[in-house]
Design a protein around this motif. Structure first.
Motif: not given
Length: 169
Positions: A43-45, A65-72, A93-95, A158-164
């Motif tokens: 649901h992200s950009d 989070s790390a570039p390219g799609g890594y989230v811990f 938020h991390e996404v 802000r974007l994390g709230m929208v995405t969630a």
């Protein structure tokens, strides 16, 4: 920077993170966090990234989070969460940091901008172990230690709230 270059940097940064802290040895927990994370990422950009999520085996309360799609997220953070919606909010938020390329675009580490330009020109060279890429990974790792600018953090809030919310949370 190309998406491939971003994923290379992210993979190297993720490897450094995993070198400092291993993943929790619980396949069901890892599967659950990945399921929630991938749902959020869809649901992200930038749903096309090869998203990867993991729970680090540390009592500290944090997420990265790390570039390219890594989230811990850390085990310590998961232990204080009350429900899945809180997990979804943190992951979103991390996404958002990844989708907005905050680490790549940061101005906090002055040398990083030049290194990224060098890495972009070196990306035509198939040498995966170029000195420039090692410097970029090192600078990116330093950003994790010091943190991002408040502007980037607020934008990810802000974007994390929208995405969630898009994902139903």
């Amino acid at each position: 920077m190309s998406e491939k270059g971003e994923q290379k940097i992210g993979g190297d940064v993720a490897a450094k993170i995993l070198g400092a802290s291993r993943l929790v040895d619980d396949a069901e927990l890892q599967k659950y966090v990945n399921k929630v994370g991938v749902w959020i990422a869809l649901h992200s950009d930038r749903p096309q990234l090869p998203w990867r999520f993991g729970v680090l085996d540390t009592a500290s309360i944090n997420a990265f989070s790390a570039p390219g799609g890594y989230v811990f997220v850390t085990r310590g953070l998961l232990l204080i969460m009350k429900n899945e919606a809180e997990l979804a909010g943190v992951l979103a938020h991390e996404v958002s940091h990844v989708t907005r390329k905050h680490v790549i675009n940061t101005r906090r580490t002055g040398a990083l901008a030049g290194l990224l330009a060098d890495a972009h020109s070196d990306s035509r060279d198939d040498s995966a172990e170029s000195q420039t890429m090692r410097k970029v990974v090192s600078a990116s790792t330093e950003i994790f230690t010091r943190g991002l600018d408040k502007k980037d953090e607020y934008e990810s809030d802000r974007l994390g709230m929208v995405t969630a919310a898009r994902a139903g949370y």
